[in-house]
Design an enzyme around this catalytic site. Structure first.
Site, PDB file in Angstrom:
ATOM      1  N   LYS A  22       0.066  -1.902   2.824  1.00 16.78           N
ATOM      2  CA  LYS A  22       0.458  -1.626   1.481  1.00 16.78           C
ATOM      3  C   LYS A  22       0.175  -0.319   0.923  1.00 16.78           C
ATOM      4  O   LYS A  22       0.515   0.652   0.395  1.00 16.78           O
ATOM      5  CB  LYS A  22       0.469  -2.774   0.813  1.00 16.78           C
ATOM      6  CG  LYS A  22       1.305  -3.939   0.841  1.00 16.78           C
ATOM      7  CD  LYS A  22       2.722  -3.341   0.970  1.00 16.78           C
ATOM      8  CE  LYS A  22       3.762  -4.441   0.859  1.00 16.78           C
ATOM      9  NZ  LYS A  22       5.254  -4.339   0.840  1.00 16.78           N
ATOM     10  N   ALA A  50      -3.772  -3.365   4.121  1.00 17.13           N
ATOM     11  CA  ALA A  50      -3.880  -1.950   4.731  1.00 17.13           C
ATOM     12  C   ALA A  50      -2.449  -1.311   4.802  1.00 17.13           C
ATOM     13  O   ALA A  50      -2.243  -0.309   4.656  1.00 17.13           O
ATOM     14  CB  ALA A  50      -4.355  -2.418   6.175  1.00 17.13           C
ATOM     15  N   SER A 110       1.612  -2.912  -3.205  1.00 17.41           N
ATOM     16  CA  SER A 110       1.240  -4.181  -3.657  1.00 17.41           C
ATOM     17  C   SER A 110      -0.074  -3.975  -4.067  1.00 17.41           C
ATOM     18  O   SER A 110      -0.916  -3.088  -3.909  1.00 17.41           O
ATOM     19  CB  SER A 110       1.017  -5.232  -2.776  1.00 17.41           C
ATOM     20  OG  SER A 110       0.482  -6.284  -3.058  1.00 17.41           O
ATOM     21  N   VAL A 164      13.856  -4.038  10.636  1.00 16.35           N
ATOM     22  CA  VAL A 164      13.196  -2.588  10.222  1.00 16.35           C
ATOM     23  C   VAL A 164      12.376  -2.076  11.385  1.00 16.35           C
ATOM     24  O   VAL A 164      12.055  -0.703  11.285  1.00 16.35           O
ATOM     25  CB  VAL A 164      12.877  -2.511   8.874  1.00 16.35           C
ATOM     26  CG1 VAL A 164      13.899  -2.507   8.024  1.00 16.35           C
ATOM     27  CG2 VAL A 164      11.775  -3.345   8.746  1.00 16.35           C
ATOM     28  N   TYR A 167      -1.897  -7.045   5.372  1.00 15.82           N
ATOM     29  CA  TYR A 167      -1.017  -6.729   4.236  1.00 15.82           C
ATOM     30  C   TYR A 167      -1.447  -5.493   3.336  1.00 15.82           C
ATOM     31  O   TYR A 167      -0.834  -4.578   3.189  1.00 15.82           O
ATOM     32  CB  TYR A 167      -0.744  -8.049   3.551  1.00 15.82           C
ATOM     33  CG  TYR A 167       0.391  -7.862   2.378  1.00 15.82           C
ATOM     34  CD1 TYR A 167       1.513  -7.882   2.923  1.00 15.82           C
ATOM     35  CD2 TYR A 167      -0.010  -8.083   0.977  1.00 15.82           C
ATOM     36  CE1 TYR A 167       2.564  -7.958   1.795  1.00 15.82           C
ATOM     37  CE2 TYR A 167       0.860  -7.951   0.083  1.00 15.82           C
ATOM     38  CZ  TYR A 167       2.340  -7.902   0.482  1.00 15.82           C
ATOM     39  OH  TYR A 167       3.100  -7.806  -0.555  1.00 15.82           O
ATOM     40  N   ALA A 174       6.014 -10.957  -8.524  1.00 15.33           N
ATOM     41  CA  ALA A 174       7.194 -11.917  -8.954  1.00 15.33           C
ATOM     42  C   ALA A 174       7.105 -13.338  -7.958  1.00 15.33           C
ATOM     43  O   ALA A 174       6.453 -13.389  -6.883  1.00 15.33           O
ATOM     44  CB  ALA A 174       8.477 -11.163  -8.254  1.00 15.33           C
ATOM     45  N   ALA A 175       7.706 -14.247  -8.494  1.00 10.68           N
ATOM     46  CA  ALA A 175       7.633 -15.547  -8.135  1.00 10.68           C
ATOM     47  C   ALA A 175       8.675 -15.558  -6.836  1.00 10.68           C
ATOM     48  O   ALA A 175      10.045 -16.167  -7.192  1.00 10.68           O
ATOM     49  CB  ALA A 175       7.874 -16.589  -8.948  1.00 10.68           C
TER      50      ALA A 175
END
Length: 295
Positions: free
Chosen positions: A158, A156, A141, A63, A154, A186-187
């Site tokens: 999200k 920043a 998140s 992506v 991460y 989630a795991a």
């Protein structure tokens, strides 16, 4: 029943984890699904969908490659004629404290999560506008919404997706393009080693995908930040407190700090319809009368 028959969906990062489960569920509800990921994992998910009687094909690209994403979208439009649903799920982690984090790792996480979602959304946006229908999910998140140690990059990226969602939902409204954020817990492989086994056992990834189905349905809301994990569902909201008005040409910082408790008081807080409503709120407190004035 949510029936996605006739709808075409793209799910990024769908070769495993949450993305795979999102893709399987959308296919079960009748959608034709494009499974995007790197490597052969995407083909394995396509095989699962086809074996269950669904329609899917793989799109193997990163992506972060805008040209490859555009080529993917062009191929889908040529083959299936439309794109109704985009689930921006692709992501990576490069966790370290900010003091130890390299700028390269910061940029990489932002490129995948934020710019990857931008590339995919930009590529489908015009076709959704023309057909007068679209459902887009950004994967945010709690790390972005509330912060987590060691996840400055991460977090920043999200939180930036929330800002992207807010504006695109406004711009897409007249074309029935509804844009929402999902904050999953989630795991998955990304969570290994972060939480103890007993907690991970409750955070089954399949408990999150129903939230995606709701957000891509015809009845979907727009501009929602839906949190999901372990069977729990919540809404996160960016609110504005009533605050205070400090008169004078140049209110002092000391006066501001002295009234911090009142500024922070959540009683009567609100969710502004758009960014400029902050200015309207502040102008009203300053005495401006919007009656008869241009909004």
């Amino acid at each position: 029943m949510i029936d996605l028959t006739g709808r075409v969906a793209i799910v990024t990062g769908a070769g495993g984890g949450l993305g795979r489960l999102h893709a399987l569920l959308l296919a079960q509800r009748g959608a034709q699904v494009v499974v995007n990921d790197l490597g052969e994992a995407a083909n394995a998910v396509v095989d699962e969908i086809v074996a269950a009687g669904g329609q899917a094909h793989a799109a193997i690209c990163s992506v972060t490659d805008a040209a490859a994403v555009q080529a993917l979208v062009d191929e889908v439009l040529a083959d299936w004629g439309r794109i109704d649903i985009l689930v921006n799920n692709a992501g990576i982690l490069r966790d370290k404290s900010f003091a130890k984090m390299s700028l390269g790792d910061f940029r990489l996480v932002v490129d995948v999560h934020l710019m990857g979602s931008v590339h995919c959304t930009k590529a489908v946006w015009e076709s959704m506008r023309k057909q007068g229908y679209g459902r887009i999910v950004m994967t945010t998140s709690s790390s972005g919404l509330y912060g987590n140690f060691g996840q400055a990059n991460y977090g920043a990226a999200k939180m930036a997706l929330v800002g992207l969602m807010q504006t695109l939902a406004i711009e897409g409204a007249k074309h029935d393009i509804r844009v929402n954020c999902l904050a999953p817990t989630a795991a998955t492989q990304m969570m290994e080693g972060i939480l103890p086994a007993g907690q991970l056992a409750l955070l089954r990834p399949e408990l999150v995908s129903p939230a995606v189905l709701a957000l891509v349905s015809e009845q979907a809301p727009t501009r929602a930040i839906l949190c999901a994990g372990a069977g729990g569902f919540e809404l996160a909201q960016v609110t504005l407190t009533q605050g205070v008005f400090l008169p004078g040409d140049a209110p002092s910082a000391e006066d501001l700090l002295a009234q911090w408790a009142q500024i922070a008081d959540r009683n009567g807080d609100m969710v502004p319809p758009q960014g400029f409503d902050q200015a309207r709120h502040e102008l009203r407190k300053a005495g401006f009368d919007f009656t008869g004035a241009a909004a």
